[in-house]
Design an enzyme around this catalytic site. Structure first.
Site, short mmCIF file in Angstrom:
data_model
loop_
_atom_site.label_atom_id
_atom_site.label_comp_id
_atom_site.label_asym_id
_atom_site.label_seq_id
_atom_site.Cartn_x
_atom_site.Cartn_y
_atom_site.Cartn_z
CG ASP A 1 -1.85 1.14 1.30
OD1 ASP A 1 -2.33 1.55 0.23
OD2 ASP A 1 -2.11 1.64 2.41
CG ASP B 1 -1.67 1.86 6.93
OD1 ASP B 1 -2.19 1.72 5.80
OD2 ASP B 1 -1.53 2.97 7.47
CG ASP C 1 -4.23 -1.86 3.07
OD1 ASP C 1 -4.45 -1.74 1.85
OD2 ASP C 1 -3.72 -0.96 3.76
#
Length: 768
Positions: free
Chosen positions: A314, A511, A515
């Site tokens: 990410d 995080d 996700d």
């Protein structure tokens, strides 16, 4: 029945089994030393029986799954020792078997991945509006078309459209992006986001069960359930070691006609290198990782991490810090950046806006005196207004029509577009006076971390982000990623993870709640647990407990090294066991002696496996405490010098439009800032920091290029000072000076930015 018995033992009985087998072995040893041979044999036989019962259950459970693991050899060896009366050998094998199981269970004790955090965060009730009446109802009773009131700080319970607002939302839970988003009347809002502004009305377009947040929960559950079962290192080796051992034992019996000789082969063939070496190395690796701030949930995750070849990341909170920081302060003519920042931070001290914290922090970092504002009002999504001193100050969106925006403000807006930055505009007494540009910065340790990951075996690095394509591509270009997928929904991320896992062992790092499904779908999910969501940590196999992405590289290097040591230990132990099997085949090793020899092999294997707990040199340079303190000091000075870089750039820009007294004053201010603040900082780095770093980095050559940059900074600063002396002699800046002076200023700004970034990436990221 055997399956349930095995499951109970797997959950509760490892320690009891280990205690019982060790107790039987020790009791038998004491009895043997006391001369009570019959009692000793009875104790050892009891220890063998205690071990063989659960071992049979484990074998049956494995066979039902279509696998014949290392436990089958152990069962045959235990049964053989009882059959031929070699009770000491059986007790020793029982202890080995129990030890391996206990170690493996200790490594996997935290392996359950539930979605408690996702479910706990989900709202249970909603405030439904009926005319002027608002009642609290169970969330399950909300239907499409109902109007729901969402209060400040609440999680949006269902998907819907704004009917009375505007709504100022923190969508980071779903998109990962930290900047607040404003949704006006009629705009769609997804469940799971947080109301960061005032209360607003939402017309539900779906039930809670059909809304975005519930879909994410289901997606994470499905992703975890569909992940392929792990084939552990020991199981892969057992696939060929088991038939080989049985073949040698059969040959020994056939050639000698003695069952004892066959049992002797099975005793030394007992796969203790597999039962002990891999678990000891894995547990040692887990311990080593924990010391680095990396919690690995089980040994299987560490093994998979050591075999990973693809890594998906990410952006926000992983490659970037996840929190906005001040990029630049632009000031109108007659104002300085320090004045603009001081007033902006003063009025923002009482604001709850996500950008306010960054603005106030920047002002305090520059030691600007702040004033407590009076009569403060804040309009969510618009800005905050208050009285600072005797002046009316407003900070927020630009309300002036585009045609009335002055040139300096247009330049600031252009830079915000190019840099992907947010802008907070400052008006004082209703006059536009400045702007504060903010951006989520790249983590200093991100580029170094990705280089270390490639060195550890990762050959494909991709970004999956819910952010727009432009800022995502910029970050990817800076850190050197192999590809970018922007504007990804949680379902898109899961699909991308599945595509990659079909090609290679894949790691996903994230995080946010958005996700969590992708983390559950990956071969190894890694959560940034220090500031990330609890849901992502629950769905992950690896949790980084410190807010440093370089711990990911530490974990990868530890996993690769641990797996290598486990393979060395297991392969070396099996090679020695094969040699002992040949000796037993030839009749040179009776069962008891074979068991003792196997114990010696186990000791060698375990000692080698324990190397995984030791640090490996070269992963990250070891710094002296004094050097770490120097790094922190100079890193803080970098933050303090941000206004110097702004002044250099502003002076160069001003010279593009004029060269009168105002431009000359701007250049003089730059010269003063260089002389009083910047150059002393650079000289101190050369004198104090670089020599200290050279010891850790392998010599002065490691800092030579940075020292060369200092020389170029000195040269440009001297050239600017020379231009000022020429202007003093002429009474003004001469036209023939402008091109070179402007080039010096722009060149100095570029060199300083590059030099600062290089130091932050290569040196400052070394210190915790």
């Amino acid at each position: 029945m055997l399956r349930s018995f095995g499951a109970v033992l797997d959950r509760w009985g490892e320690r009891a089994l280990l205690a019982a087998t060790c107790g039987a072995l020790v009791a038998g040893g004491v009895a043997w030393l006391a001369g009570a041979r019959g009692v000793a044999d009875a104790c050892w036989a009891a220890g063998t029986l205690v071990a063989i019962v659960p071992a049979v259950a484990w074998v049956v459970a494995s066979l039902r799954k279509g696998r014949a693991g290392v436990d089958l050899i152990a069962v045959l060896a235990l049964g053989g020792t009882l059959a031929v009366g070699e009770y000491l050998a059986g007790a020793l094998i029982g202890v080995m078997l129990a030890s391996g199981r206990a170690l493996d269970a200790a490594a996997e004790r935290r392996a359950s991945r539930d979605l408690r955090a996702l479910l706990e965060r989900a709202p249970r009730t909603a405030r439904r509006r009926n005319g002027e009446e608002v009642t609290v109802v169970p969330l399950a009773e909300v239907r499409a078309g109902d109007v729901v009131v969402v209060g400040p700080g609440e999680v949006v319970p269902v998907d819907g459209r704004v009917t009375a607002g505007p709504a100022v939302l923190d969508e980071s839970a779903l998109t990962g992006e930290s900047a607040l988003v404003e949704r006006g009347r009629g705009d769609q809002v997804r469940s799971g986001v947080v109301n960061a502004g005032g209360a607003f009305d939402l017309a539900a377009t779906a039930t809670a069960e059909a809304s975005t947040y519930a879909q994410i929960v289901r997606l994470a559950e499905q992703a975890g359930a569909r992940r392929a079962p792990v084939v552990r290192l020991a199981e892969r080796y057992a696939a060929w070691f088991l038939p080989l051992s049985l073949a040698v034992a059969g040959a020994a019996w056939a050639l000698s006609g003695s069952a004892v000789r066959a049992v002797a082969v099975l005793v030394v063939a007992t796969p203790c290198p597999l039962l002990l070496a891999a678990p000891v190395a894995i547990v040692s690796g887990l311990s080593r990782a924990a010391r680095q701030g990396v919690v690995v949930r089980d040994g299987g995750a560490l093994e998979r991490l050591g075999r990973a070849r693809t890594l998906l990341m990410d952006k926000t909170g992983t490659l970037t810090s996840g929190r906005p920081r001040v990029l630049q302060v632009a000031a109108a003519p007659g104002w300085t950046p320090a004045q603009v920042l001081r007033l902006a931070a003063s009025v923002d001290q009482v604001s709850a806006h996500v950008l306010a914290e960054a603005i106030v922090a920047e002002a305090r970092a520059r030691d600007l005196p702040l004033t407590v504002p009076r009569e403060v009002t804040e309009e969510p999504g618009r800005g905050v207004t208050g009285i600072v001193g005797d002046r009316k100050v407003r900070l927020g969106k630009l309300v002036a029509p585009p045609e009335s925006v002055p040139g300096w403000a247009g330049a600031a807006e252009n830079r915000a577009v190019l840099d992907g930055a947010a802008v907070a505009w400052l008006t004082v007494d209703d006059v536009l006076c400045g702007a504060v540009l903010l951006r989520d910065p790249l983590r200093h340790d991100a580029p170094r971390t990705l280089r270390r990951l490639r060195s550890a075996g990762i050959d494909r690095l991709l970004m999956l982000t819910g952010d727009r394509a432009e800022p995502a591509r910029e970050v990817a270009a800076v850190v050197g990623l192999d590809g970018v997928r922007a504007e990804q929904s949680p379902a898109d991320k899961v699909e991308a993870v599945r595509e990659e896992t079909a090609r290679a062992v894949t790691v996903m790092v994230g995080d946010g709640i958005n996700d969590a499904p992708a983390l559950a779908a990956a071969d190894v999910g890694v959560a940034m647990g220090a500031r990330g969501s609890t849901a992502s940590s629950e769905a992950a196999d690896v949790v980084l407990t410190t807010d440093r992405v370089d711990r990911l590289a530490d974990a990868m290097e530890i996993a690769v090294r641990t797996r290598r040591i486990a393979v060395q230990s297991a392969a070396g132990g099996m090679a020695m066991s094969l040699a002992a099997m040949v000796a037993a085949l030839l009749g040179w090793l009776p069962p008891a002696a074979g068991a003792l020899l196997q114990e010696a092999i186990d000791v060698v294997v375990i000692l080698n496996a324990l190397r995984a707990v030791l640090p490996r040199g070269g992963a990250r340079p070891a710094l002296e405490p004094a050097t770490e303190e120097l790094i922190r000091r100079f890193a803080a000075e970098h933050d303090d010098l941000a206004d110097v870089l702004d002044a250099v750039r502003d002076a160069a820009s001003l010279l593009s439009t004029e060269h009168g007294a105002r431009a000359l004053k701007a250049v003089r201010d730059v010269d003063r800032l260089l002389t009083e603040r910047l150059l002393p900082h650079e000289h101190a780095e050369d004198r104090e920091l670089y020599p200290a770093l050279a010891e850790a980095l392998g010599g002065r050559e490691a800092t030579a290029t940075m020292s060369r940059a200092h020389t170029e900074i000195d040269r440009l600063a001297w050239r600017i000072a020379t231009h000022l002396r020429l202007a003093d002699a002429a009474g003004e800046l001469r036209p023939d000076q402008l091109d070179d002076l402007r080039a010096c200023l722009y060149g100095l700004h570029t060199v300083l930015r590059l030099h600062f970034v290089q130091e932050e990436e290569n040196y400052f990221s070394l210190a915790p």
